[in-house]
Design a protein around this motif. Structure first.
Motif, short mmCIF file in Angstrom:
data_model
loop_
_atom_site.label_atom_id
_atom_site.label_comp_id
_atom_site.label_asym_id
_atom_site.label_seq_id
_atom_site.Cartn_x
_atom_site.Cartn_y
_atom_site.Cartn_z
N PRO A 42 0.72 -1.26 -0.11
CA PRO A 42 0.00 -0.07 0.00
C PRO A 42 0.87 1.26 0.05
O PRO A 42 0.37 2.43 -0.32
CB PRO A 42 -0.73 -0.03 1.38
CG PRO A 42 -0.01 -1.09 2.20
CD PRO A 42 0.75 -2.08 1.32
N THR A 198 -5.79 0.37 7.54
CA THR A 198 -6.53 -1.06 7.18
C THR A 198 -5.94 -1.67 6.00
O THR A 198 -5.42 -2.69 6.23
CB THR A 198 -7.94 -0.70 6.86
OG1 THR A 198 -8.52 0.06 7.81
CG2 THR A 198 -8.70 -2.16 6.47
N GLU A 199 -5.48 -0.57 5.06
CA GLU A 199 -4.79 -1.51 4.08
C GLU A 199 -3.43 -1.98 4.10
O GLU A 199 -3.07 -3.33 3.73
CB GLU A 199 -4.61 -0.49 2.83
CG GLU A 199 -5.94 0.04 2.34
CD GLU A 199 -6.59 1.18 3.15
OE1 GLU A 199 -7.79 1.09 2.96
OE2 GLU A 199 -6.19 1.48 4.10
N ARG A 202 -3.98 -5.38 6.29
CA ARG A 202 -4.33 -6.66 5.48
C ARG A 202 -3.38 -6.94 4.73
O ARG A 202 -3.24 -8.32 4.46
CB ARG A 202 -5.61 -5.93 4.46
CG ARG A 202 -6.23 -7.04 3.82
CD ARG A 202 -7.25 -6.54 2.83
NE ARG A 202 -8.45 -5.84 3.48
CZ ARG A 202 -9.46 -6.27 3.88
NH1 ARG A 202 -9.54 -7.59 3.76
NH2 ARG A 202 -10.57 -5.79 4.53
N TRP A 203 -2.71 -6.10 4.14
CA TRP A 203 -1.42 -6.64 3.12
C TRP A 203 -0.48 -7.34 3.99
O TRP A 203 0.18 -8.47 3.52
CB TRP A 203 -0.74 -5.20 2.47
CG TRP A 203 0.52 -5.60 1.63
CD1 TRP A 203 0.56 -6.03 0.44
CD2 TRP A 203 1.64 -5.11 2.19
NE1 TRP A 203 1.82 -6.36 0.50
CE2 TRP A 203 2.61 -5.69 1.13
CE3 TRP A 203 2.22 -4.48 3.22
CZ2 TRP A 203 4.14 -5.44 1.41
CZ3 TRP A 203 3.69 -4.20 3.25
CH2 TRP A 203 4.49 -4.88 2.37
#
Length: 333
Positions: A42, A198-199, A202-203
């Motif tokens: 991200p 959040t990104e 998650r990643w």
């Protein structure tokens, strides 16, 4: 020899070079892993340079993008990660040429600094190219079962040590974890911290194809992320990130809430040791007193940094007190 940026069409040849140069090792080389690591990040796609001779790729140098927040300012950084030189072209200075040219290109892109944790073999080469040792990463440990740990160490004494990812099945990530992260904002403190989102969670953790990360949360006040590491003599829970919400650090009950979430998990999974970043521990000490009385120790990897656009501020990066990095920021992947 020609040096040029990598293109999407180069990916199969790059993976083949990584395999030929480094072998599979603990981290497998594949196009899927490369895509996750260098394209889906991200913070942005990695900077990748190639050395080519007679239409054959003979060298590769990749810098992964990263972002830090410090005193309200955003700092763009790069992690010096993947590199490879074809075995038939060793000794030509390809690694150095690619690295120095990549540094100049990143400087032109406005990147502020480089950081990484090179091993004893590669560190001297980095230091010759302008890297500076920032120090050894401090770690905080908790022994959850002293008797079992002492027995295991005594039983395994003299035997070769080994580490491996634990086969314990990973839990499915509840979507509520990501909704919780939607409310998270990095506090403006006096230490550099990775820009969390959040990104990123998650990643970096939920979708990580290399390691199985689990989370510990009450879905309101705290989120800790970790993975189990099995050694020849013990099982370690490596807590790689910690986030507090709703001013939880000022809640006098938060320490017991976190411990009641993590310690039963350790007992169930026969974990003898918990490790945590000493810098992140200092940031969240009021919520982590359950980690016990063992002092923070300088037993982690050596962190190195190199200036690109920090100028007079670069000296501040050499002061470990200005860092609040987590284990997740520094572990290799």
């Amino acid at each position: 020899m020609q040096i040029r940026p990598a293109t999407p069409q180069d990916k199969p040849a790059m993976i083949a070079l990584l395999k030929k140069s480094l072998g599979e090792g603990l981290i497998p080389k594949s196009e899927a892993l490369w895509t996750w690591k260098h394209e889906q990040n991200p913070f942005g796609a990695s900077f990748v340079l190639l050395a080519e001779e007679n239409n054959t790729i003979i060298g590769l140098r990749a810098f992964m993008q990263w972002q830090w927040k410090w005193k309200g300012n955003l700092y763009k950084a790069i992690r010096a990660v993947d590199t490879a030189t074809h075995p038939d072209h060793q000794g030509k200075g390809i690694f150095k040429k690619l690295t120095l040219q990549q540094l100049e290109l990143c400087k032109q892109q406005g990147i502020h600094f480089v950081f990484n944790t090179p091993n004893d073999q590669s560190r001297p080469g980095y230091l010759k190219m302008g890297w500076v040792q920032q120090g050894r990463m401090p770690l905080k440990f908790k022994v959850t079962n002293p008797i079992a740990l002492a027995w295991a160490v005594a039983f395994k004494k003299g035997k070769a040590g080994s580490t491996a990812e634990d086969p314990t099945p990973v839990q499915q990530w509840d979507p509520a974890v990501f909704k919780l992260m939607d409310r998270y904002t990095n506090t403006d403190n006096d230490q550099l911290q990775t820009v969390l989102s959040t990104e990123y969670i998650r990643w970096r953790y939920a979708d990580n194809p290399l390691f199985r990360y689990n989370y510990f949360t009450d879905f309101e006040n705290f989120l800790l992320i970790g993975r189990i590491k099995s050694h020849s003599f013990t099982r370690e829970l490596r807590l790689v990130d910690c986030m507090l919400f709703n001013n939880a650090s000022s809640d006098r009950h938060i320490n017991s809430r976190i411990s009641r979430t993590i310690l039963p998990y350790c007992k169930k999974n026969k974990i003898q040791v918990i490790s945590f970043s000493g810098q992140q521990y200092q940031l969240n000490r009021s919520a982590l007193s359950w980690m016990g009385i063992i002092p923070v120790q300088n037993r982690g990897p050596i962190v190195t940094v190199r200036d690109l656009n920090m100028s007079e501020q670069f000296s501040s990066l050499l002061n470990i007190n200005n860092w609040g990095y987590s284990l997740g920021d520094m572990e290799l992947f």
